[in-house]
Design a protein around this motif. Structure first.
Motif, short mmCIF file in Angstrom:
data_model
loop_
_atom_site.label_atom_id
_atom_site.label_comp_id
_atom_site.label_asym_id
_atom_site.label_seq_id
_atom_site.Cartn_x
_atom_site.Cartn_y
_atom_site.Cartn_z
N LEU A 168 0.67 1.89 9.32
CA LEU A 168 1.94 1.56 9.95
C LEU A 168 1.81 0.29 10.79
O LEU A 168 2.67 -0.60 10.76
N ALA B 33 1.80 -2.75 8.58
CA ALA B 33 3.14 -3.14 8.15
C ALA B 33 3.87 -3.89 9.27
O ALA B 33 4.52 -4.91 9.05
N VAL C 25 5.83 -11.24 0.27
CA VAL C 25 5.49 -10.59 -0.99
C VAL C 25 4.02 -10.16 -0.99
O VAL C 25 3.68 -9.04 -1.37
N ILE C 26 3.15 -11.07 -0.53
CA ILE C 26 1.72 -10.74 -0.51
C ILE C 26 1.49 -9.57 0.45
O ILE C 26 0.70 -8.65 0.17
N PHE D 200 3.46 -7.22 1.19
CA PHE D 200 3.88 -5.99 0.52
C PHE D 200 2.79 -5.49 -0.42
O PHE D 200 2.43 -4.31 -0.42
N GLY D 201 2.24 -6.41 -1.22
CA GLY D 201 1.18 -6.01 -2.15
C GLY D 201 -0.01 -5.43 -1.41
O GLY D 201 -0.57 -4.40 -1.79
N LEU E 272 -0.06 -4.03 1.54
CA LEU E 272 0.26 -2.74 2.12
C LEU E 272 0.17 -1.64 1.07
O LEU E 272 -0.41 -0.56 1.31
N ALA E 273 0.71 -1.95 -0.13
CA ALA E 273 0.65 -0.96 -1.19
C ALA E 273 -0.80 -0.63 -1.52
O ALA E 273 -1.17 0.55 -1.68
N PHE E 274 -1.59 -1.66 -1.58
CA PHE E 274 -3.01 -1.45 -1.92
C PHE E 274 -3.71 -0.62 -0.85
O PHE E 274 -4.44 0.32 -1.16
N LEU F 151 -2.40 1.45 1.18
CA LEU F 151 -1.89 2.82 1.14
C LEU F 151 -2.63 3.63 0.07
O LEU F 151 -3.06 4.77 0.32
N VAL F 152 -2.79 3.03 -1.09
CA VAL F 152 -3.47 3.75 -2.16
C VAL F 152 -4.93 3.98 -1.81
O VAL F 152 -5.50 5.04 -2.09
N ALA G 293 -6.09 4.40 1.20
CA ALA G 293 -6.10 5.50 2.17
C ALA G 293 -6.00 6.83 1.45
O ALA G 293 -6.70 7.80 1.76
N TRP G 294 -5.16 6.84 0.48
CA TRP G 294 -4.96 8.05 -0.30
C TRP G 294 -6.24 8.46 -1.01
O TRP G 294 -6.68 9.61 -0.96
N LEU H 258 7.98 3.00 -0.49
CA LEU H 258 6.53 3.10 -0.74
C LEU H 258 5.86 3.98 0.31
O LEU H 258 5.08 4.89 -0.02
N LEU I 59 -0.54 12.17 2.46
CA LEU I 59 -1.58 12.04 3.49
C LEU I 59 -1.35 13.12 4.53
O LEU I 59 -0.21 13.48 4.84
N GLU J 106 -0.15 -16.58 -6.40
CA GLU J 106 0.38 -15.44 -5.66
C GLU J 106 0.84 -14.33 -6.61
O GLU J 106 0.54 -13.15 -6.39
N VAL K 133 -2.84 -6.55 -7.82
CA VAL K 133 -2.70 -5.44 -6.87
C VAL K 133 -2.01 -4.27 -7.56
O VAL K 133 -2.46 -3.11 -7.46
#
Lengths: 124, 984
Positions: free
Chosen positions: A30, A33, A82-83, A85-86, A88-90, A92-93, A95-96, B675, B683, B766, B773
């Protein structure tokens, strides 16, 4: 105007740092982000604040006349959004994955690669 | 032949041949040795061809400018002194190659050996022919490196590895010191060209940096020439094959240090500092080396320490303030090369034919190998300084110098003649031990092999060298005289004093000293003989002064203990402390700089506060603080508040003329929230540390400290933002883009033109990142099931399922579908509208706010909306086209293809092209190639976003499958559409 915006940036950064210093990976996410927003905003304001003059060339004109908003930080921030966002997604995964494989979301307990030295049991 | 070709061949040919030899098959011993021998002979011939020029005092010179602005060129330069060394290197090189051909076993990978040897020869020649100081240092390091490879040639033995590593550590460190030294020297002179440096003697000696340059350069020379206290690497280097020892430790590598000292002698010597550093090191080395050599039981060990001692002698001569001493040093360098090389080869022959090098086990070899015995006898006699051999003459010169150098330099040097005699006596002792111990006494017994004479050609190099020793010893002026003269004159120039090379100078003090030393040596040997035969554990008195052990201890301390300590102090194995350190460092650096330089008031007056906007920002700040407040227990609330912050940022963008940013921010914020909602579901809500809880007080302290850090970081950033905003920007790069966007990029939306045209390459990179990713996320989640502790269905879903269960006629999920019927219908209707909006954004992007990113996000949101309301299965049944990986690939191909297409028109990568096309209905549409690029971006963003979200969403399908439900299995088990790359 500027002092208030500066304070907003400060608050965002402070909150992001506070969350990222937590030992829980979820809060770290969090915070991450939030940091994205804070940094984007500060890059944006480095281009100075310009009201009602987006960097769009008027119809029929070939170049700008008068003052216009600085397009360069905007382009940079657009990329950064955009980067971010990418990323953060990465994260998150990751962490999962960590949670599933290691059974924890506390960073201090993710110690497969670097186990802490065994603590000696007290004598009693 | 032109100078340039001769010199370039001399240096380049060995390297070329080294590569060729390295490519030969492993067993090609003969081919490799023929090649190496031929190259060495050709080089020797080239050296000889230069004799005409250098004998007349001329200098061969070739220069190839490399970076003339920095004064860096490749300069090859051969005067008489370099010529002599080049002759030694190539001549002895040829002999060593011949010897090695017979010494090396056919089992060894011999081509590799010759490859290293040739490269080393090239490096050594390059070193002596360097006419540029930096180039000299480079070749210097190259010789260190190649000697490492040569010493470690038998890398399967630990001794070779350790010896090679030690040699490299010492000599390469010395090389660095030398490099620093020549840089200082170049700085003093103002040029790195050797000719200029050699002409600037007075400037150098008077310069305040002289001492620095001197110490650094002398350190380099002393380490290379194995001088005390760096001498200990040389005995360990004896683990090398004997030809390597014969080459490196008699004629080449260790002579590099001596070469350098003599080379710089005219410009750096003559001061007390020089005399004390160089002279003292030489004196100590000479004595200690000779003393230790006596007590060595290994033949090569004895020779190694004797080499150290003789190098000490040469260094000592170079340290004296006398031109004659310099000539003696050069002369002894040549003599030592001849006799020591032959002795190494003899030791190698003995090792080769008997299987051992232990003097205590060897005896009476005169019987089985008489010829070798005689050769070794002569060489050893030369080493001991017996008259009529070359060693005698240079020793006499040394004695004479030792006598004459005392008074003018320093009264302490009165001990010099005594020390010289002592060292000479010691050399008699170890020479005697070598000969008497190995070749005389009872016939050999119990040797690993039955000794016999070696192959004729293996002995041939020894014969040549021993013959040289005798020739020079008997007729010095006629044989070696002219060459020594050339070398001496090249160094000293007009200052060359008169000297006489003769065997007989009449009865004088040096001769007397020789006789005394000889007698003393023989006496000492007779006294020690029995004890030496029994074997002594190292040299008496200084047995515990083990430099090697000190070195190893230092290495352990440096590379292990110090590293561990530093890691303990500065390193951490926890993430948060690391983060904290980084933050504190950044805060201190930033705030410190501001504090030191001071921050004045800005020149722009802040705009008046707009109450609406200010309120908005207060809301944003409140959202952020609320998110921090709620993050611990209410992640959903925190996520929503985070979205609020994003919206405030979005409105800020709109307000301050950044419509493109606002569009992107808005769409990304939506997708990010989805997301996080999808991800956080899997989690754990709260997790206590499984280890013992930390005490309350500690936890509170920690959080207070974090709060302080966070506040400081926020304060700094706020300050920075404020300071930036209240100052007039400098000349803006933006002007460049603003002026050219339309004229060169063909678009009126400057931000978009920057992204897809001016900085298109960045954007290409980019979108690759985004694609990677997405694919990584997908790969990580494929075949993955959520953790067991989070698969339990949420309460709401359980309720819904129970409701379905209660009415038997209904499938699972029917309940939800009924409830969501109205939103479901609405989103279905909205879907085409959103697609049209996306197309609109995409097409107008080049001229008006929009573009590939935001359009792509809108499409992704449209599809995600169907997922959310319609459910995974329903959506994927209807959108079979949905193959995100294919979208990602298409997008990348389109974007990269647009860039590549420019090549077809002979233009650089990613050159854009634009014009306007009149399309029916739509009207005039800009047709820039950048649009195709932007479509690529669009397609990729759709694919990547969907791939990530769908991969996350499919976890719930999987999670449901793996749930041990108390409810009976659903009638129709959920059909998982594996449209997503087949794995979902």
């Amino acid at each position: 105007m500027e002092p208030v915006l500066a304070i907003l940036i400060g608050v965002l950064v402070a909150v992001a740092v506070w969350l990222m210093l937590s030992r829980n990976f979820v809060r770290l996410l969090l915070g991450f982000a939030m940091l994205g927003n804070a940094v984007n905003l500060s890059i944006f304001v480095a281009g100075r604040l310009t009201r009602a003059a987006p960097p769009l060339i008027a119809d029929g004109a070939v170049a700008f006349e008068g003052a216009y908003a600085n397009p360069l930080p905007q382009a940079l921030v657009l990329t950064a959004i955009v980067i971010g966002f990418g990323l953060l997604a990465f994260a998150l995964v990751l962490a999962w994955q960590a949670h599933v494989r290691l059974g924890t979301v506390l960073t201090d307990e993710m110690r497969i690669a670097e186990p802490l030295p065994e603590k000696k049991e007290p004598a009693s | 032949m032109p100078d340039g070709i001769v010199l370039a061949c001399l240096v380049g040919l060995p390297f070329v041949a080294a590569i060729v030899a390295g490519l030969l098959p492993t067993r090609a011993r003969d081919t490799a040795s023929m090649l190496a021998g031929a190259v060495a002979l050709v080089c020797l011939g080239l050296v000889w061809s230069a004799y005409g020029t250098v004998s007349g005092g001329g200098v061969l010179r070739a220069e190839l400018p490399w970076m003339p602005q920095l004064g860096l060129s490749i300069v090859l330069r051969m005067d008489g002194f370099a010529w002599l060394f080049a002759g030694l290197i190539t001549g002895i090189g040829a002999l060593v190659v011949l010897y090695a051909r017979y010494y090396m076993s056919a089992e060894d990978p011999v081509p590799r050996f010759f490859s290293f040897l040739l490269a080393f020869m090239g490096a050594m020649t390059g070193l002596v022919l360097s006419g540029h100081l930096v180039q000299l240092a480079l070749f210097w390091e190259l010789t260190s490196f190649l000697s490492f490879l040569l010493i470690g040639y038998w890398h399967h033995t630990a001794a070779a590895r350790d010896g090679a590593r030690m040699a490299l550590t010492i000599t390469a460190t010395g090389g660095l010191s030398l490099f620093a030294g020549v840089l200082v020297l170049g700085h003093i002179v103002g040029s790195y060209d050797l000719d200029v440096v050699l002409a600037a003697g007075d400037t150098i000696r008077d310069h305040p940096l002289y001492i620095v340059a001197l110490i650094l350069i002398v350190l380099g020379a002393l380490t290379k020439s194995a001088q005390f206290p760096f001498h200990f690497w040389l005995p360990h280097a004896m683990a090398a094959p004997t030809p390597v020892s014969a080459y490196l430790h008699s004629a080449t590598l260790v002579k590099a240090g001596v070469f350098l000292l003599a080379r710089l002698w005219p410009v750096m010597a003559g001061t007390d500092a020089w005399a004390w550093t160089v002279g003292l090191a030489g004196l100590i080395t000479m004595l200690i080396g000779a003393y230790i050599a006596i007590f060595q039981n290994d033949l090569k060990g004895l020779l190694a320490y004797s080499t150290i001692s003789h190098l000490g002698l040469i260094t000592l001569l170079l340290g004296l303030k006398s031109e004659l001493a310099l000539i003696a040093a050069i002369f002894h360098t040549m003599n030592h090369a001849a006799f020591k090389c032959s002795l190494f080869m003899a030791a190698g022959i003995i090792d080769h034919e008997t299987g051992t090098r232990d003097i205590r086990r060897l005896s009476g070899l005169n019987g089985p190998m008489p010829f070798t015995a005689r050769l070794a006898l002569v060489a050893a006699a030369a080493m001991a300084g017996v008259p009529l051999l070359n060693g005698f003459i240079s020793k006499e010169m040394f004695f004479a110098e030792a006598l004459s150098a005392t008074a003018p330099v320093h009264p302490l040097l009165n001990v010099l003649p005594l020390a010289a005699m002592l060292a000479s006596a010691f050399s008699v002792v170890y020479s005697l031990r070598f000969i008497h111990g190995v070749f005389f006494g009872s016939p050999p017994t119990d040797l690993p092999r039955t000794p016999h004479e070696p192959a004729t050609w293996m002995r041939f190099p020894v014969e040549i060298l021993v013959l040289t020793c005798i020739m020079v010893g008997v007729l010095p002026a006629a044989t070696v005289g002219p060459y020594l003269d050339i070398a001496a004159r090249a160094v000293l120039g007009d200052a060359t004093p008169y000297y006489s090379l003769a065997v007989w100078h009449g009865v004088n003090l040096p001769l007397l000293m020789s006789v005394v030393a000889m007698a003393a040596g023989v006496t000492i040997y007779l006294i020690l003989q029995r004890r030496l035969r029994e074997g002594m554990d190292g040299p008496p008195l200084i047995r515990h002064l083990d430099a090697q052990r000190l070195f190893e201890r230092a290495m352990v301390t440096l590379s292990w203990r110090l590293a561990r300590t530093l890691e303990r102090i500065a390193g951490t194995r926890r993430l948060q402390p690391q983060l904290r350190l980084i933050l504190i460092a950044a805060i201190v650096a930033g705030a410190g700089a501001a504090f030191v330089r001071g921050v004045g008031p800005g020149n722009l007056v802040p705009a008046p506060i707009d109450p609406v906007l200010a309120l908005l920002w207060v809301v944003g700040a409140a959202c952020a603080l609320g998110a921090a407040w709620q993050a611990k227990f209410h992640r959903l609330a925190a996520t929503i508040l985070l979205g609020g912050v994003g919206l405030v940022v979005c409105v800020t963008f709109v307000w301050f003329s950044a419509p493109d940013l606002a569009l992107t921010q808005l769409t990304v914020e939506i997708v990010t929230t989805v997301l996080l909602l999808l991800g956080l579901r899997w989690l754990p809500k709260r997790m206590q540390s499984s280890s013992a809880r930390e005490p309350e007080v500690l936890g509170r302290t920690r959080r207070l400290r974090d709060l302080a850090i966070a506040t400081a970081a926020g304060g700094c950033m706020a300050m920075l933002a404020y300071v930036v905003m209240t100052r007039t920007p400098p000349e803006l790069l933006a002007q460049h883009f603003l002026a050219r966007a339309y004229l060169e990029g063909g678009g009126t939306n400057v931000v978009n033109v920057i992204l897809v045209d001016f900085r298109g390459f960045d954007t290409l990179g980019e979108i690759f990142v985004v694609g990677v990713v997405a694919l990584t996320t997908f790969a990580l989640l494929r075949r993955f099931r959520p953790a067991a502790d989070s698969v339990e269905l949420p309460e709401q879903q359980r309720d819904q399922l129970e409701a379905d269960e209660a009415r038997h006629a209904r499938d699972d999920g029917r309940h939800v579908a009924d409830w969501l019927l109205v939103p479901f219908t609405l989103t279905r209707l909205l879907f085409p509208v959103m697609l049209v909006a996306a197309a609109f954004l995409l097409l107008r992007g080049h001229d008006l706010p929009g573009g590939g990113f935001s359009a792509g996000m809108v499409v992704a949101i449209a599809i995600i909306l169907q997922y959310i309301v319609g459910g995974t299965e329903w959506t994927e049944d209807r959108l079979s086209l949905l193959r995100p990986p294919a979208w990602i690939g298409t997008g990348l191909l389109l974007a990269a293809g647009t860039g590549v297409a420019a090549w077809a028109f002979g233009l650089p990568f990613m050159t854009s092209y634009f014009s306007y096309a009149d399309l029916p209905v739509l009207g005039k549409v800009p047709m820039a190639s950048a649009l195709i690029f932007d479509i690529g971006v669009f397609v990729l963003v759709v694919g990547a976003t969907l791939l990530m979200l769908i991969a996350l969403a499919h976890q719930s399908v999987r999670g449901r499958r793996s749930t041990p439900r108390t409810l009976p299995q659903a009638k129709a088990s959920p059909r998982v559409a594996d449209a997503v790359g087949g794995g979902g």
